[in-house]
Motif scaffolding. Sequence first.
Motif, PDB file in Angstrom:
ATOM      1  N   PRO A  95      15.415  -0.932   6.444  1.00 16.53           N
ATOM      2  CA  PRO A  95      14.502  -1.726   5.602  1.00 16.53           C
ATOM      3  C   PRO A  95      13.504  -2.507   6.444  1.00 16.53           C
ATOM      4  N   ALA A  96      12.249  -2.418   6.070  1.00 16.23           N
ATOM      5  CA  ALA A  96      11.200  -3.127   6.810  1.00 16.23           C
ATOM      6  C   ALA A  96      11.212  -4.599   6.417  1.00 16.23           C
ATOM      7  N   PRO A  97      10.980  -5.496   7.370  1.00 19.39           N
ATOM      8  CA  PRO A  97      11.040  -6.933   7.065  1.00 19.39           C
ATOM      9  C   PRO A  97       9.902  -7.363   6.157  1.00 19.39           C
ATOM     10  N   MET A  98      10.208  -8.282   5.238  1.00 19.02           N
ATOM     11  CA  MET A  98       9.196  -8.791   4.313  1.00 19.02           C
ATOM     12  C   MET A  98       8.986 -10.303   4.492  1.00 19.02           C
ATOM     13  N   ARG A  99       9.611 -10.903   5.519  1.00 16.83           N
ATOM     14  CA  ARG A  99       9.594 -12.361   5.622  1.00 16.83           C
ATOM     15  C   ARG A  99       8.543 -12.882   6.598  1.00 16.83           C
ATOM     16  N   ILE A 100       7.845 -11.980   7.293  1.00 16.39           N
ATOM     17  CA  ILE A 100       6.892 -12.422   8.308  1.00 16.39           C
ATOM     18  C   ILE A 100       5.520 -12.659   7.674  1.00 16.39           C
ATOM     19  N   GLY A 103       5.489 -13.007   3.734  1.00 17.57           N
ATOM     20  CA  GLY A 103       6.025 -11.873   2.997  1.00 17.57           C
ATOM     21  C   GLY A 103       5.222 -10.597   3.129  1.00 17.57           C
ATOM     22  N   ARG A 104       4.282 -10.552   4.045  1.00 14.39           N
ATOM     23  CA  ARG A 104       3.481  -9.345   4.217  1.00 14.39           C
ATOM     24  C   ARG A 104       4.228  -8.300   5.044  1.00 14.39           C
ATOM     25  N   SER A 105       3.795  -7.061   4.893  1.00 14.51           N
ATOM     26  CA  SER A 105       4.400  -5.953   5.632  1.00 14.51           C
ATOM     27  C   SER A 105       3.390  -5.390   6.621  1.00 14.51           C
ATOM     28  N   LEU A 106       3.892  -4.818   7.700  1.00 15.44           N
ATOM     29  CA  LEU A 106       3.031  -4.263   8.740  1.00 15.44           C
ATOM     30  C   LEU A 106       2.813  -2.777   8.508  1.00 15.44           C
ATOM     31  N   TYR A 107       1.545  -2.377   8.541  1.00 22.47           N
ATOM     32  CA  TYR A 107       1.181  -0.967   8.443  1.00 22.47           C
ATOM     33  C   TYR A 107       0.311  -0.606   9.639  1.00 22.47           C
ATOM     34  N   MET A 108       0.448   0.639  10.081  1.00 28.47           N
ATOM     35  CA  MET A 108      -0.304   1.099  11.238  1.00 28.47           C
ATOM     36  C   MET A 108      -0.769   2.532  10.986  1.00 28.47           C
ATOM     37  N   VAL A 109      -2.018   2.811  11.297  1.00 28.35           N
ATOM     38  CA  VAL A 109      -2.567   4.159  11.138  1.00 28.35           C
ATOM     39  C   VAL A 109      -3.206   4.590  12.444  1.00 28.35           C
ATOM     40  N   SER A 146      -5.072   1.452  14.284  1.00 27.31           N
ATOM     41  CA  SER A 146      -5.385   0.205  13.606  1.00 27.31           C
ATOM     42  C   SER A 146      -4.126  -0.287  12.919  1.00 27.31           C
ATOM     43  N   ALA A 147      -3.965  -1.586  12.848  1.00 27.76           N
ATOM     44  CA  ALA A 147      -2.795  -2.181  12.202  1.00 27.76           C
ATOM     45  C   ALA A 147      -3.234  -3.361  11.358  1.00 27.76           C
ATOM     46  N   ALA A 148      -2.444  -3.636  10.321  1.00 27.81           N
ATOM     47  CA  ALA A 148      -2.759  -4.763   9.445  1.00 27.81           C
ATOM     48  C   ALA A 148      -1.495  -5.251   8.760  1.00 27.81           C
ATOM     49  N   LEU A 149      -1.483  -6.535   8.448  1.00 31.24           N
ATOM     50  CA  LEU A 149      -0.464  -7.096   7.562  1.00 31.24           C
ATOM     51  C   LEU A 149      -0.980  -6.928   6.137  1.00 31.24           C
ATOM     52  N   VAL A 150      -0.105  -6.449   5.255  1.00 34.01           N
ATOM     53  CA  VAL A 150      -0.506  -6.056   3.908  1.00 34.01           C
ATOM     54  C   VAL A 150       0.335  -6.810   2.882  1.00 34.01           C
ATOM     55  N   GLU A 151      -0.327  -7.371   1.873  1.00 35.38           N
ATOM     56  CA  GLU A 151       0.385  -8.129   0.849  1.00 35.38           C
ATOM     57  C   GLU A 151       1.104  -7.222  -0.138  1.00 35.38           C
ATOM     58  N   TYR A 152       0.454  -6.164  -0.578  1.00 40.18           N
ATOM     59  CA  TYR A 152       1.121  -5.238  -1.495  1.00 40.18           C
ATOM     60  C   TYR A 152       0.515  -3.845  -1.352  1.00 40.18           C
ATOM     61  N   SER A 153       1.347  -2.847  -1.667  1.00 36.30           N
ATOM     62  CA  SER A 153       0.952  -1.446  -1.427  1.00 36.30           C
ATOM     63  C   SER A 153       1.418  -0.566  -2.598  1.00 36.30           C
ATOM     64  N   PRO A 154       0.701  -0.614  -3.723  1.00 39.14           N
ATOM     65  CA  PRO A 154       1.108   0.156  -4.897  1.00 39.14           C
ATOM     66  C   PRO A 154       0.907   1.655  -4.712  1.00 39.14           C
ATOM     67  N   LEU A 155       1.631   2.413  -5.526  1.00 36.65           N
ATOM     68  CA  LEU A 155       1.465   3.871  -5.535  1.00 36.65           C
ATOM     69  C   LEU A 155       0.056   4.210  -5.999  1.00 36.65           C
ATOM     70  N   TRP A 156      -0.626   5.058  -5.232  1.00 42.20           N
ATOM     71  CA  TRP A 156      -1.999   5.462  -5.549  1.00 42.20           C
ATOM     72  C   TRP A 156      -2.056   6.885  -6.079  1.00 42.20           C
ATOM     73  N   GLY A 157      -1.210   7.764  -5.540  1.00 42.46           N
ATOM     74  CA  GLY A 157      -1.247   9.166  -5.939  1.00 42.46           C
ATOM     75  C   GLY A 157      -0.356  10.009  -5.051  1.00 42.46           C
ATOM     76  N   VAL A 158      -0.754  11.262  -4.853  1.00 41.32           N
ATOM     77  CA  VAL A 158       0.024  12.186  -4.030  1.00 41.32           C
ATOM     78  C   VAL A 158      -0.901  12.905  -3.053  1.00 41.32           C
TER      79      VAL A 158
END
Length: 224
Positions: A95-100, A103-109, A146-158
């Motif tokens: 499980p990825a941490p949500m407390r940093i 409550g944001r999560s880290l994403y990297m592309v 690139s990396a960012a802290l993200v507040e929310y990441s809803p389902l967009w599609g497939v």
Amino acid sequence: MPRQFEWGGMPVPYITAWSAESLDQPPLIRRVVGSFHGIGYADEDPRADRDADTGALLARQALAPGFGIPVFEEMNGLRQRQAVRQMLCQVCGRPAPMRIKGGRSLYMVGSGTPIGEGETTTAPSVHPACALESVEHCPSLHRGFSAALVEYSPLWGVAGVVHDPATLGPRLPSPSPTRLTRVPVGSPDIPWTPAAALVISLHGITPISLDGIRKLAVLEEAPC
């Protein structure tokens, strides 16, 4: 806890596909159920072969992590969907941490272009320490990320290979597994796209540098 595999001294991300997980895809048929018109399998199991949220057919894939060789340029669709839905780290599978940072999560592309508001991705979230590990070992990230802290990441599609309703064949010839078309929820192409991965959109973006990720990794290891 998922087992972390290595290959040639390099950690293999949880969502990476292994050669033993490749399956020949069954023939597609035209499926008409009520108002639904699209593609399906003759032996389709609605619980396993159809995504409940988007209605898309799911490309079939085996689960055999650690067997064969890792195919770093491809993702195992089953593990990718699990990581996206359960907020698991794409590298270690925990499980990825949500407390940093509120409550944001880290994403990297793997791109040198900053992550923008509403940007779509198939990459699940990642632990800061696992992000550092990836930057150290992953050749594609050496070319830029690139990396960012993200507040929310809803389902967009497939993401998948869009098929032609008339021929039931791929709309574009010989698509690469890494060049899948992203199709949003509600698109008329959804019923004609076997989904290889889920796509999310990223919102509440705060860009973060490599040094910033290092600081988060230290905080992550500190007691709550």
